[in-house]
Design a protein around this motif. Sequence first.
Motif: not given
Length: 189
Positions: A10-15, A147, A151, A153-154, A157
């Motif tokens: 995952s990216s650090a922002d959950g993608f 992780i 980031l 961003r889109d 998920r």
Amino acid sequence: MRKLVYFVASSADGFIAGPGGEFDFFPMEGDHIAAQAAELAETLPQHVREMLHVSLGQTRFDTVVMGRGTYAPGLAAGFEDPYAPLQTVVFSRSLPAREGRVRIVADDPLAFVRTLKEQPGKDIWLCGGGALAGQLLPEIDEVILKINPVLARDGVRVLAGDFQPSKLTLRKHRAFTSGVTWLYYDVAR
Ligand SMILES: NC(=O)c1ccc[n+]([C@@H]2O[C@H](COP(=O)([O-])OP(=O)(O)OC[C@H]3O[C@@H](n4cnc5c(N)ncnc54)[C@H](OP(=O)(O)O)[C@@H]3O)[C@@H](O)[C@H]2O)c1
């Protein structure tokens, strides 16, 4: 009973991928890849294992489950059985059903996985993606989040679904010099 383990990058922002399925923004080299090759080599696609000269010893998993959105890009690139020798189950209502080492099934994923967990065998790896993971959450026993230091961003998920917090217990964490962190969670029941 065998466990269902969601082991996912995952990216650090959950993608787990970009909006168009991109994943090249995750670092593919470094000590986190060496750890994956040494400890969970079966979760690397076969062609990647060959490229890295990684052989399979004892494995944690003997089965991998995934959604069509995860399977299809590899299939289009010619990888019909990407995680051989694992038994692969692909959930899809649009692809033709298939039996064999790669099974394509239109069954309800929750009921299917519940039955699978009752059968003897090693743990089951939930590869993804977010749509399938969201449906299988009631049967997920462990989440291992890789992780990545980025980031997005889109994108896709980690878990699709409506707002519904589920408690996790952090069992272990590992930080790699590559900047990737692995978080090992048990899902509270
Ligand atoms: N970073 C990582 O470690 C990682 C891991 C895995 C995947 N990914 C990425 O995640 C993306 C795919 O994730 P996603 O969430 O879009 O899709 P997905 O969960 O992989 O697959 C969704 C598809 O699964 C099938 N499906 C879902 N529920 C079903 C049900 N109840 N019964 C039967 N079939 C069902 C459907 O296929 P049909 O439309 O054919 O019916 C649906 O379109 C890809 O870009 C992939 O590269 C990243």
